[in-house]
Design a protein around this motif. Structure first.
Motif, PDB file in Angstrom:
ATOM      1  N   SER A  53       2.194  -2.046 -13.232  1.00  0.00           N
ATOM      2  CA  SER A  53       3.633  -1.748 -13.230  1.00  0.00           C
ATOM      3  C   SER A  53       3.868  -0.551 -12.321  1.00  0.00           C
ATOM      4  CB  SER A  53       4.105  -1.401 -14.651  1.00  0.00           C
ATOM      5  OG  SER A  53       3.756  -2.435 -15.537  1.00  0.00           O
ATOM      6  N   PRO A  54       4.019  -0.805 -11.010  1.00  0.00           N
ATOM      7  CA  PRO A  54       4.069   0.310 -10.058  1.00  0.00           C
ATOM      8  C   PRO A  54       5.269   1.233 -10.260  1.00  0.00           C
ATOM      9  CG  PRO A  54       3.708  -1.784  -8.936  1.00  0.00           C
ATOM     10  CD  PRO A  54       4.087  -2.103 -10.351  1.00  0.00           C
ATOM     11  N   LEU A  55       5.130   2.427  -9.709  1.00  0.00           N
ATOM     12  CA  LEU A  55       6.201   3.420  -9.728  1.00  0.00           C
ATOM     13  C   LEU A  55       7.414   2.868  -8.982  1.00  0.00           C
ATOM     14  CD1 LEU A  55       3.956   6.467  -8.784  1.00  0.00           C
ATOM     15  CD2 LEU A  55       5.122   6.159 -10.980  1.00  0.00           C
ATOM     16  N   PRO A  56       8.604   3.473  -9.195  1.00  0.00           N
ATOM     17  CA  PRO A  56       9.782   3.005  -8.459  1.00  0.00           C
ATOM     18  C   PRO A  56       9.534   3.018  -6.949  1.00  0.00           C
ATOM     19  CG  PRO A  56      10.428   4.525 -10.185  1.00  0.00           C
ATOM     20  CD  PRO A  56       8.923   4.523 -10.152  1.00  0.00           C
ATOM     21  N   SER A  57      10.125   2.047  -6.274  1.00  0.00           N
ATOM     22  CA  SER A  57       9.934   1.879  -4.837  1.00  0.00           C
ATOM     23  C   SER A  57      10.408   3.104  -4.064  1.00  0.00           C
ATOM     24  CB  SER A  57      10.718   0.645  -4.395  1.00  0.00           C
ATOM     25  OG  SER A  57      10.547   0.424  -3.027  1.00  0.00           O
ATOM     26  N   VAL A  58       9.715   3.390  -2.973  1.00  0.00           N
ATOM     27  CA  VAL A  58      10.175   4.461  -2.082  1.00  0.00           C
ATOM     28  C   VAL A  58      10.716   3.835  -0.800  1.00  0.00           C
ATOM     29  CG1 VAL A  58       8.635   6.245  -2.969  1.00  0.00           C
ATOM     30  CG2 VAL A  58       7.840   4.737  -1.153  1.00  0.00           C
ATOM     31  N   GLY A  59      11.610   4.560  -0.123  1.00  0.00           N
ATOM     32  CA  GLY A  59      12.238   4.007   1.078  1.00  0.00           C
ATOM     33  C   GLY A  59      11.489   4.373   2.343  1.00  0.00           C
ATOM     34  N   GLY A  60      12.138   4.211   3.453  1.00  0.00           N
ATOM     35  CA  GLY A  60      11.567   4.610   4.731  1.00  0.00           C
ATOM     36  C   GLY A  60      10.572   3.633   5.302  1.00  0.00           C
ATOM     37  N   GLY A  96       3.721   1.538  -1.425  1.00  0.00           N
ATOM     38  CA  GLY A  96       4.496   1.656  -2.668  1.00  0.00           C
ATOM     39  C   GLY A  96       5.960   1.312  -2.449  1.00  0.00           C
ATOM     40  N   GLN A  97       6.222   0.407  -1.495  1.00  0.00           N
ATOM     41  CA  GLN A  97       7.607   0.007  -1.209  1.00  0.00           C
ATOM     42  C   GLN A  97       7.818  -1.413  -1.710  1.00  0.00           C
ATOM     43  OE1 GLN A  97       7.284   0.794   3.057  1.00  0.00           O
ATOM     44  NE2 GLN A  97       8.665   2.530   2.764  1.00  0.00           N
ATOM     45  N   ASP A 147       0.824  -1.209   0.000  1.00  0.00           N
ATOM     46  CA  ASP A 147       0.000   0.000   0.000  1.00  0.00           C
ATOM     47  C   ASP A 147       0.858   1.259   0.000  1.00  0.00           C
ATOM     48  OD1 ASP A 147      -2.417  -1.350  -0.083  1.00  0.00           O
ATOM     49  OD2 ASP A 147      -2.490  -1.584   2.088  1.00  0.00           O
ATOM     50  N   TYR A 166      10.457  -5.494   1.972  1.00  0.00           N
ATOM     51  CA  TYR A 166       9.382  -4.817   1.258  1.00  0.00           C
ATOM     52  C   TYR A 166       8.542  -5.819   0.471  1.00  0.00           C
ATOM     53  CZ  TYR A 166      11.447  -0.177   2.187  1.00  0.00           C
ATOM     54  OH  TYR A 166      11.906   0.961   2.781  1.00  0.00           O
ATOM     55  N   LYS A 182       6.641  -6.608  -7.365  1.00  0.00           N
ATOM     56  CA  LYS A 182       7.337  -6.317  -8.626  1.00  0.00           C
ATOM     57  C   LYS A 182       8.260  -7.440  -9.070  1.00  0.00           C
ATOM     58  CE  LYS A 182       7.708  -1.407  -9.382  1.00  0.00           C
ATOM     59  NZ  LYS A 182       8.652  -0.276  -9.369  1.00  0.00           N
ATOM     60  N   HIS A 226       4.060   6.433   3.843  1.00  0.00           N
ATOM     61  CA  HIS A 226       3.585   6.525   2.449  1.00  0.00           C
ATOM     62  C   HIS A 226       2.266   5.789   2.279  1.00  0.00           C
ATOM     63  CE1 HIS A 226       7.704   7.776   1.579  1.00  0.00           C
ATOM     64  NE2 HIS A 226       8.107   6.723   2.256  1.00  0.00           N
ATOM     65  N   TYR A 227       1.574   6.161   1.209  1.00  0.00           N
ATOM     66  CA  TYR A 227       0.367   5.421   0.828  1.00  0.00           C
ATOM     67  C   TYR A 227       0.208   5.526  -0.685  1.00  0.00           C
ATOM     68  CZ  TYR A 227      -4.270   3.386   1.564  1.00  0.00           C
ATOM     69  OH  TYR A 227      -5.351   2.561   1.550  1.00  0.00           O
ATOM     70  N   ILE A 228       1.322   5.344  -1.406  1.00  0.00           N
ATOM     71  CA  ILE A 228       1.319   5.620  -2.850  1.00  0.00           C
ATOM     72  C   ILE A 228       0.426   4.635  -3.594  1.00  0.00           C
ATOM     73  CG2 ILE A 228       2.768   5.733  -4.923  1.00  0.00           C
ATOM     74  CD1 ILE A 228       5.066   6.610  -3.019  1.00  0.00           C
ATOM     75  N   MET A 229       0.681   3.329  -3.414  1.00  0.00           N
ATOM     76  CA  MET A 229      -0.139   2.320  -4.086  1.00  0.00           C
ATOM     77  C   MET A 229      -1.589   2.435  -3.632  1.00  0.00           C
ATOM     78  SD  MET A 229       0.814   0.418  -6.488  1.00  0.00           S
ATOM     79  CE  MET A 229       0.376  -1.226  -6.954  1.00  0.00           C
ATOM     80  N   GLU A 239      12.801  -4.429  -5.846  1.00  0.00           N
ATOM     81  CA  GLU A 239      12.985  -4.287  -7.296  1.00  0.00           C
ATOM     82  C   GLU A 239      13.882  -5.409  -7.812  1.00  0.00           C
ATOM     83  OE1 GLU A 239      11.587  -1.794  -9.078  1.00  0.00           O
ATOM     84  OE2 GLU A 239      11.086  -0.230  -7.613  1.00  0.00           O
ATOM     85  N   ALA A 288       6.775   2.120   6.221  1.00  0.00           N
ATOM     86  CA  ALA A 288       5.530   1.934   5.476  1.00  0.00           C
ATOM     87  C   ALA A 288       4.498   3.001   5.838  1.00  0.00           C
ATOM     88  CB  ALA A 288       4.978   0.546   5.724  1.00  0.00           C
TER      89      ALA A 288
END
Lengths: 358, 235
Positions: B42-49, A244-245, A242, A259, A263, B54-57, A248, B51
């Protein structure tokens, strides 16, 4: 008549206290309220053990391997006290004609009252000659035993869907139990997975014994209590999805931080199973917890959905294998190109026509 | 309308206000669905930190579902409007495929696009080729996306929800398994994208080269004509 479970357990030196504990655990494993523990105890004290004939078609024995590792209840409790496993050619002591004779004996003594457990499936090509049991095609044995059983359990993805031996191009026409032509019309419980989770297998048997009926099935014939939710819905890595982590690559920082494996091809979002709740090896772990994406082994045709490490499925029939995106982008490019050419021609035509008009 | 040799063609009110509003909401929602849908696969590039930062997905999926409901509610409304609206509102739902003369007109339009004839026919509503394309790609494309989409959505809402009961339970086994429904839903997106490319191109081209207005009509509702000869569809 077979002894009751309780009698067998007591004979093996199990105390009543341990027996009741076991009943509570079984209730818990089945997702029932503690109030059902006495019902399970009552059933075990009064009901005779159910005879089970466990047949093996085209398979790899991973279902049996999983089954004997059940921790709640222990497989030995199931085999020795809950059911009367009359025939299982992999683990039984008898062999050859003696072993095959047991099938007829059970059919005679318990006609319509035993459970047929099927591991693996039947190849139909060449009249079933690709799988021979005791000199006869397995498919004949399956049809014969199914004729007399009370219900059929399809263990694993082989018996439920077809699995690897039915993967394209399915050279032997391996066919899951419910699609075998001429099979007696008996209730079939699918317990898919490659293999199914051991506790799921033993819990299905415990339920059938305790309540003398099949567990509630979904419209594809799988027990609702274990197959009504996706791995993804109960995955402990879901918050990373959720957020987006994502992992890769398997050697990146995301992989080290645990994570989401979406993907790198995780099939958790499309797989119905209990791995993320029941887990494996006595609740120790499951593939995603070990850092590997789910391959969707309990889903129909999971071998034919492209790479285990790809998100998008391969689509056959386009000459080469391609994903939906590859096909779609090509189509959009062709349409876009055609539009551009058409527009160009239209402009030229309009200019020349204007010239004519003038 | 009487057909006369030479007469002044007046503007005709074709697209009623609810149709125009519906059209532009659909355009906006379909654009959102395609972008977010692509990013779900095809999700955007992963973000760090952590969970919880963030709430991108989560947001991408949320926008997808909101836009999807806009399309569904819009489509249901559009069917309703086909009954209560003017005759043009019914056109894309009922191409008269049983009429040979209609197919003749489709062929005439095809020839116009192949530049084999110098002048198209004149239409108050859609031309027959447009009706056919919209019926096949848009109407049935949208039905397909709504059904497969609700089946996939029902997997998340789970057994007992209406999406699961009325869509997931039969659509998922129909296609094989969940992964297959995802694949077909994804291919459906590309079909719609191809439709949109063609739709926008021919709208612009027709606006310039045909004998009636196109783009401004979907804003004002009025169809303007560039010559005084009578249109080929009678109204």
């Amino acid at each position: 008549m077979h002894e009751t479970f309780y009698e067998v357990m007591r004979r093996q030196g199990i105390t009543r206290r341990s027996f009741l504990k076991y009943c509570s655990l079984a209730a818990g494993a089945l997702g029932l309220s503690p109030a059902y523990a006495p019902q399970i105890a009552q059933a075990m004290e009064t009901k005779p053990r159910i005879p089970v004939l466990w047949l093996h078609g085209l398979e790899c024995t991973c279902c049996s391997e999983s089954f004997i590792r059940s921790a709640h209840p222990l497989a030995k409790d199931v085999i020795l006290s809950m059911i009367s496993l009359d025939y299982d050619d992999t683990i039984m002591a008898a062999a050859g004609h003696q072993a095959e004779a047991i099938i007829e004996e059970t059919i005679q003594k318990y006609d319509g009252n035993f459970i047929l457990a099927v591991e693996g499936n039947a190849p139909l090509d060449e009249d079933g000659m690709y799988c021979i049991i005791g000199g006869k095609p397995f498919v004949d044995q399956l049809r014969h035993v199914a004729e007399h059983c009370k219900a059929i359990i399809s263990w694993g993805s082989c018996a439920s869907w077809g699995c690897v031996q039915a993967a394209r191009p399915n050279p032997t026409r391996a066919t899951p139990t419910h699609k075998v032509p001429g099979l007696a019309d008996k209730p079939i419980i699918k317990v898919p997975g490659c293999p199914p989770i051991s506790e799921v297998m033993t819990a299905v048997i415990t339920y059938m014994l305790t309540f003398e009926k099949l567990p509630e099935l979904d419209n594809q014939g799988r027990p609702k209590m274990f197959y009504s939710q996706r791995i993804h819905d109960k995955c402990y890595r879901r918050p990373h999805f959720d957020a987006g982590q994502f992992v890769e690559r398997f050697d990146d920082e995301g992989a080290r931080r645990g994570y989401c494996l979406y993907k790198v091809g995780c099939k958790g979002p499309t797989t119905y199973n209990a791995c993320s709740t029941v887990r494996w090896n006595g609740g120790l772990s499951f593939p995603i917890q070990a850092g590997h994406p789910c391959i969707g082994c309990s889903e129909d045709g999971f071998w034919d959905k492209g790479g285990f490490y790809e998100r998008l499925t391969d689509i056959k029939g386009f000459g080469v294998e391609a994903s939906a995106d590859q096909i779609g982008m090509k189509a959009a490019a062709i349409v876009g190109g055609a539009v551009a050419i058409h527009a160009g021609v239209s402009v030229v035509k309009r200019i020349t026509q204007k010239g004519d008009d003038a | 309308m009487s057909v006369v040799e030479k007469h002044k063609e007046e503007a005709v009110y074709v697209y009623q206000a609810p149709i125009r509003i519906w059209h532009w909401i659909q355009a906006f929602a379909i654009f959102t669905l395609a972008v977010t849908g692509y990013l779900i696969a095809s999700p955007l590039p992963s973000v760090g930190g952590e969970a919880y930062d963030h709430y991108i997905m989560g947001y991408i999926r949320w926008y997808h579902f909101v836009a999807a409901y806009m399309v569904i509610i819009g489509f249901v409304f559009r069917i309703y409007w086909a009954f209560v609206g003017n005759s043009h509102a019914r056109q894309i739902f009922l191409p008269p495929v049983w009429r040979p003369s209609w197919w003749g007109e489709v062929w005439h339009e095809v020839k116009w696009y192949l530049m084999l004839i110098s002048e198209p026919k004149k239409y108050t509503g859609h031309n027959p080729l447009a009706v056919l394309t919209m019926h096949v790609l848009y109407v049935w494309g949208t039905v397909f996306m709504i059904f497969t989409g609700l089946a996939l959505y029902g997997e998340g809402t789970g057994p007992g929800s209406w999406q699961h009961s009325y869509f997931s339970t039969w659509i998922i086994p129909l296609f094989g398994q969940s992964q297959d429904v995802h694949t077909w839903h994804h291919l459906g997106m590309w079909v719609i994208i191809c439709f949109v490319i063609i739709h926008i191109y021919v709208a612009v081209r027709e606006d310039i080269m045909s004998r009636q207005s196109i783009i401004s009509s979907m804003i004002s509702g009025w169809r303007m004509f560039k010559d005084d000869r009578p249109p080929d569809d009678l109204h």
